[in-house]
Motif scaffolding. Structure first.
Motif, mmCIF file in Angstrom:
data_model
loop_
_atom_site.group_PDB
_atom_site.id
_atom_site.type_symbol
_atom_site.label_atom_id
_atom_site.label_comp_id
_atom_site.label_asym_id
_atom_site.label_seq_id
_atom_site.Cartn_x
_atom_site.Cartn_y
_atom_site.Cartn_z
ATOM 1 N N ILE A 1 8.505 7.725 -5.320
ATOM 2 C CA ILE A 1 7.544 6.932 -4.656
ATOM 3 C C ILE A 1 7.711 7.113 -3.321
ATOM 4 O O ILE A 1 6.879 7.368 -2.575
ATOM 5 C CB ILE A 1 7.703 5.463 -5.155
ATOM 6 N N ASP A 2 8.825 7.005 -2.685
ATOM 7 C CA ASP A 2 9.240 7.191 -1.316
ATOM 8 C C ASP A 2 8.809 8.702 -0.792
ATOM 9 O O ASP A 2 8.026 8.723 0.343
ATOM 10 C CB ASP A 2 10.731 7.150 -0.882
ATOM 11 N N TYR B 1 6.575 10.529 -2.293
ATOM 12 C CA TYR B 1 5.179 10.615 -2.512
ATOM 13 C C TYR B 1 4.357 9.703 -1.263
ATOM 14 O O TYR B 1 3.546 10.700 -0.665
ATOM 15 C CB TYR B 1 4.702 10.018 -3.764
ATOM 16 N N ILE B 2 5.074 8.815 -0.808
ATOM 17 C CA ILE B 2 4.206 7.978 0.076
ATOM 18 C C ILE B 2 4.383 8.651 1.511
ATOM 19 O O ILE B 2 3.146 8.812 2.125
ATOM 20 C CB ILE B 2 4.908 6.715 0.198
ATOM 21 N N ASN B 3 5.628 9.441 1.720
ATOM 22 C CA ASN B 3 5.787 10.221 2.974
ATOM 23 C C ASN B 3 4.682 11.282 3.172
ATOM 24 O O ASN B 3 4.167 11.415 4.185
ATOM 25 C CB ASN B 3 7.310 10.578 3.135
ATOM 26 N N ARG C 1 1.870 11.727 1.451
ATOM 27 C CA ARG C 1 0.389 11.099 1.575
ATOM 28 C C ARG C 1 0.283 10.460 2.806
ATOM 29 O O ARG C 1 -0.655 10.965 3.204
ATOM 30 C CB ARG C 1 0.292 10.003 0.525
ATOM 31 N N GLU D 1 3.444 14.019 -8.441
ATOM 32 C CA GLU D 1 2.168 13.125 -8.745
ATOM 33 C C GLU D 1 1.942 12.449 -10.172
ATOM 34 O O GLU D 1 1.474 11.494 -10.421
ATOM 35 C CB GLU D 1 0.789 13.801 -8.473
ATOM 36 N N VAL E 1 4.321 9.757 -10.409
ATOM 37 C CA VAL E 1 3.754 8.298 -9.824
ATOM 38 C C VAL E 1 2.670 7.837 -10.710
ATOM 39 O O VAL E 1 2.539 6.568 -10.833
ATOM 40 C CB VAL E 1 3.293 8.786 -8.475
ATOM 41 N N GLU F 1 0.342 1.686 0.630
ATOM 42 C CA GLU F 1 1.005 2.764 1.129
ATOM 43 C C GLU F 1 1.173 4.049 0.875
ATOM 44 O O GLU F 1 1.190 4.698 1.893
ATOM 45 C CB GLU F 1 2.715 2.274 0.721
ATOM 46 N N SER F 2 0.705 4.461 -0.233
ATOM 47 C CA SER F 2 0.487 5.769 -0.179
ATOM 48 C C SER F 2 -1.224 6.272 -0.025
ATOM 49 O O SER F 2 -1.600 7.385 -0.478
ATOM 50 C CB SER F 2 0.707 6.555 -1.827
ATOM 51 N N ARG G 1 -4.100 5.437 -1.611
ATOM 52 C CA ARG G 1 -4.773 5.708 -2.674
ATOM 53 C C ARG G 1 -5.764 4.749 -2.924
ATOM 54 O O ARG G 1 -5.675 3.681 -3.678
ATOM 55 C CB ARG G 1 -3.897 5.898 -3.918
#
Length: 955
Positions: free
Chosen positions: A107-108, A110-112, A114, A132, A135, A157-158, A160
């Motif tokens: 998740i970390d 992916y968020i970074n 995105r 993806e 997640v 945060e991401s 979406r």
């Protein structure tokens, strides 16, 4: 893994008593560890070879094994990479520590990726589809477990938006949407993405079975979209139903509470014009001519909704809410005049600092109540004010009569400048400032008058007052004409007038981020030699960037590098106002860095103070953040810490903040003590002993400081100001930098920011009155009248009661010595009494009369004590419309099941409420307004005629 199997026997040797065996075992273990790690490295390399072999059928299994090996070695990034290659073999639904760790890393990452892709669309960042997929499986796991808020948090945060919409549709929509709105406004730091989320919420709110119009209007304010807000009002009015009309009025009141003057003016401009004319078509004209009704057709046809739009315009102008708040404050005024009287008597009135302190305290205590009783009772004391003290004393009338829009000019007529009449320029300048304070943030009626007053004088004191008045009344109007007139005063290079002009320019252009205005003001700040002007411009520039967040970063960077400490000081306030209420980590780090590194004490003090503006939505964090700063060796930093606590925790009664401030009331430096007294009052405003046992002790502390002849003037100033703030608005207002609906309270934030400049210029203290918010429930019917009704507060009445009033000092009454009664006198009285009884006329004996009085008195005391006992023991309270209801009390408010009136708003409600009449056929009982139409000085009451008496003429 040979090393693992052969290690057991060697480890057992460590328990043997002989030292030689222990040494042998340690040497063997050392060799085994080297061998073990060598074998692990060999295993990893073989697993990786298998994983890279395209023909190997168990590639996913080898990736899973490699992931777990790397995980146990603490190599989490490599472990994550192989976990992604494990595909479906990686079970995201497992609750093991390994899976939880890998998912959090997924998740970390992916968020970074995105966020970086969102902020730099041209960067060409591609996200691994396998990442993806993990997640997505995580989102599904959240849905299965009912953890919808967790899914929303990750989605926000991401970046979406699709997941946010999908999650809302799967859970409890109203609750989740409220959560998204709250989190979006407090935790999403990107202004652009926040606006996208709000736009999404508007779409979802509109598609609900029962659209949440109140929340939709809130989103429009955040999005700065007055056109959509106006359309929403028109749609509700056009439905023709009373319920929708009430909702339109409610939204208008909410908009007036939360939006800027500029926003409201744009909404009004989008509504149908005041006198809508319906033009007949050609066919209708022909028919009219044929039927000889041409004259009738010439008459304009009134729009059936015209009256409704007139009311909406009246609400949006602020006229209705100000009138209602004025009525509430006038009716419920609980000012304790004895506190003011005692303070005035103790302090030397010839000292301008003390005179100003009592003036400010009186203004705050009576803010908005229209009660100038204290001033009328102390005209001789008031006349001792000179120069700027007189300016402040006259300006105080603006605070006392704040919101008296219809009578503002009439009230101040004796003090305003008049042609051919020369009065004190300080009194006249103060009256112009007062006029602006009366019309603060609602200046349409007086802006022209103040502009004329500014352009028709060259006296710098009058210009100073007119500029401050224009700034207060014209806040956030973005009026270029007023800006240009203020700029002309600025360019005259008068220190006194220029300071006010620079500040007023910022107030008028509040939140516009006008590059033209900032460029001109910054240029002049570098050109002028007057510190006062530079200071006014520095705060003015900060005000222009109000609420602009990251858009202000370039200006902040420029100001923070300036060699002039006053402009660096302005840069700090730019951070405070641009990021107010966001809790932005980057901004907080900048402020903390400046607080310990800048070479100028003023800048360091401002940096600590600014923390209060950033963190007012999360007050519980502030004591922890400023604790070390409150113990700094630098008194300016300590002072900043006191104000940061007061600003962020205002009205909360937060124990942690009070515990930090109490030791600072004994600080060796006078102005640190001053800051502690002021902040304690802000925190304890509208608190009583039942809510917070510290209240009485703090009130006594103020009294002690004021009465102490050896105390410093600055500390006494803070204590007197504290007395005014803690009892502000007749004990019916609170200080809060956010509104009931969670918006940033723009007038309160701006008023507080300018108030903190009293450090340099006492008259600016009056700006704190902009932060006062009346705490009431005021219900209205569809005619905008005030009906009588009751509602329930499901809490002990004593919990939210007004603080006890100060008791006057007890006077020693000299008791009369009992008169000796001779026996002959007693016998004569007895005979007379007997003869009167026989005649049927009984003269009451004095002793009996006194006994009866005592009995009556006891009965009254019994009733009073019974009532008090009821107040204490009762678990609820019945309140009437227009009652004082504290913010902490709102959660206990409910309406009876059979109540005739219920609010159209759902959930916890407060402030001005539109009420639905459930029995419209019955006659209504209304509350008649009691606030004075014009607060003319009360005529002296005539002495009552003397009681009838007989004069004992001499014979």
């Amino acid at each position: 893994m040979v090393g693992l199997t052969s290690a057991g026997g060697i480890i057992a040797l460590l328990d043997e008593p002989e030292e030689e065996l222990k040494v042998y075992a340690l040497k063997k273990l050392n060799n085994l560890v080297d061998q073990f790690w060598a074998e692990i490295a060999d295993a990893i390399s073989k697993i990786e070879i298998l994983y890279e072999d395209e023909e190997f059928s168990q590639r996913e299994l080898s990736a899973l094994v490699a992931s777990k090996v790397y995980y146990h070695l603490g190599e989490f990034e490599d472990s994550l990479t192989f976990a992604l290659g494990a595909g479906t073999l990686f079970d995201a639904s497992s609750k093991s520590e390994y899976v939880e760790t890998i998912i959090s890393k997924c998740i970390d990452r992916y968020i970074n990726l995105r966020v970086e892709s969102y902020e730099n669309p041209t960067s060409g960042i591609e996200i691994d589809p396998r990442l993806e997929e993990v997640v997505e499986r995580m989102f599904q796991r959240c849905y299965d477990d009912g953890e919808f808020k967790q899914a929303i948090g990750i989605a926000l945060e991401s970046r979406r938006l699709d997941i946010i919409e999908q999650t809302i549709s799967k859970g409890n929509a109203p609750e989740l949407m409220s959560y998204v709105l709250d989190v979006c406004m407090t935790l999403v730091h990107s202004l652009d993405f926040r606006n996208r989320v709000l736009s999404l919420l508007v779409k979802v709110y509109e598609n609900l079975e029962e659209p949440d119009y109140v929340s939709i209007s809130q989103c429009f304010v955040h999005l700065n979209d007055p056109i959509s807000a106006a359309k929403l009002l028109q749609d509700l009015v056009s439905k023709g139903d009373d319920d929708y009309l009430l909702m339109a009025y409610q939204i208008a009141f909410d908009l007036e509470e939360n939006a800027t003057q500029e926003f409201l003016q744009k909404v009004v401009s989008q509504l149908p014009p005041a006198a809508a004319v319906s033009t007949p078509s050609a066919t209708e004209k022909q028919d009219a001519m044929e039927t000889d009704e041409a004259e009738e057709q010439k008459t304009p046809q009134r729009d059936p909704n015209e009256e409704k739009y007139t009311r909406i315009r009246s609400i949006l102008s602020g006229e209705e809410s100000i009138k209602l708040h004025l009525e509430f404050l006038y009716r419920n005024n609980h000012t304790d005049l004895l506190i003011l009287k005692n303070t005035k008597n103790v302090l030397e009135s010839r000292n301008s600092v003390y005179h100003s302190a009592v003036t400010f305290s009186n203004a705050f205590m009576h803010a908005g109540t229209t009660s100038d009783e204290f001033l009328r009772q102390n005209l001789e004391w008031l006349s001792r004010a000179t120069n700027w003290s007189k300016f402040s004393a006259t300006a105080a009338l603006g605070v006392i009569h704040k919101g008296h829009l219809s009578q503002g000019l009439a009230l101040l007529a004796p003090y305003l400048p008049q042609e051919g009449v020369s009065a004190s320029s300080y009194s006249e300048g103060g009256s112009l400032f007062a006029l602006g304070l009366i019309h603060a943030n609602h200046g349409a009626g007086v802006l022209e008058y103040l502009r004329n007053a500014l352009s028709s004088t060259q006296t710098e004191v009058l210009q100073h007052g007119a500029c401050l008045g224009l700034g207060a009344a014209g806040t956030a109007t973005g009026n270029d004409d007023i800006y240009e007139e203020l700029k002309a005063v600025l360019y005259s290079d008068s220190a006194v007038a220029g300071e006010a002009a620079g500040l007023a320019m910022g107030l008028v252009m509040l939140g516009t981020a006008s590059s033209k205005a900032i460029g001109e003001m910054l240029q002049y700040a570098h050109d002028t030699q007057h510190e006062k002007i530079i200071r006014g411009l520095a705060i003015g520039i900060a005000l222009i960037m109000y609420g602009k967040e990251e858009a202000a970063d370039a200006l902040v960077e420029q100001l923070s590098r300036d060699k002039d400490p006053i402009l660096r000081y302005g840069g700090i306030y730019t951070v405070a106002l641009a990021y107010c209420g966001t809790g932005n980590n980057k901004a907080i780090r900048r402020l903390l860095h400046v607080a310990v590194s800048d070479v100028n004490d003023d800048v360091r003090r401002a940096a600590v103070t600014a923390l209060g503006f950033l963190l007012f939505r999360t007050p519980k964090q502030v004591p922890r953040i400023v604790q070390l700063l409150s113990e700094s060796y630098n008194p300016n930093v300590r002072y900043g810490a006191t104000l940061a606590l007061g600003i962020s925790c205002a009205g909360t009664g937060l124990t942690e903040a009070i515990e930090l401030l109490e030791p600072m009331t004994k600080d060796p430096v006078d102005y640190v003590r001053q800051g502690a007294f002021i902040s304690l009052a802000m925190i304890l405003i509208q608190q009583n002993d039942a809510i917070n046992p510290k209240v009485s002790a703090i009130r006594k502390l103020y009294e002690k400081i004021i009465n102490d002849k050896h105390e410093d003037a600055m500390a006494k100033f803070g204590a007197v100001l504290g007395q005014g703030i803690i009892d502000a608005g007749g004990r019916n207002v609170t200080i809060s930098l956010q509104s009931r609906s969670g918006h940033s309270n723009m007038p309160a934030i701006v008023g507080m920011a300018v108030f903190t400049q009293f450090w340099y210029w006492f008259p600016l203290t009056h700006f704190l009155s902009l932060s006062f918010t009346p705490t009431a429930i005021i219900g209205l019917n569809k005619e905008l009248k005030i009906p009588k009704f009751e509602f329930i507060s499901n809490a002990k009445p004593s919990l939210f009661a007004y603080p006890a009033t100060t008791k006057p000092p007890a006077t020693n009454v000299v008791e009369k010595v009992a008169t000796a009664v001779l026996s002959t006198t007693a016998k004569a009285k007895a005979r007379a009494k007997k003869s009167e009884k026989e005649k049927g006329h009984e003269i009451p004996d004095a002793m009996e009369t006194d006994e009866k009085k005592d009995d009556t008195k006891k009965d009254e005391e019994k009733v009073t004590s019974t009532y008090s006992l009821k107040q204490i023991t009762s678990s609820y309270d019945l309140l009437e419309n227009m009652a004082r209801v504290l913010p902490g009390q709102l959660q206990y408010i409910s309406f009876k099941e059979d109540s005739r009136y219920i609010p159209v708003k759902k959930g916890i409600v407060g402030g001005i409420l539109m009420m639905k009449d459930q029995r419209p056929d019955e006659p209504e009982e209304l509350i008649a307004p009691s606030a004075p139409a014009a607060n003319e000085p009360a005529e002296e009451e005539e002495a009552p005629p003397p009681e009838p008496f007989e004069y004992p003429f001499d014979d």
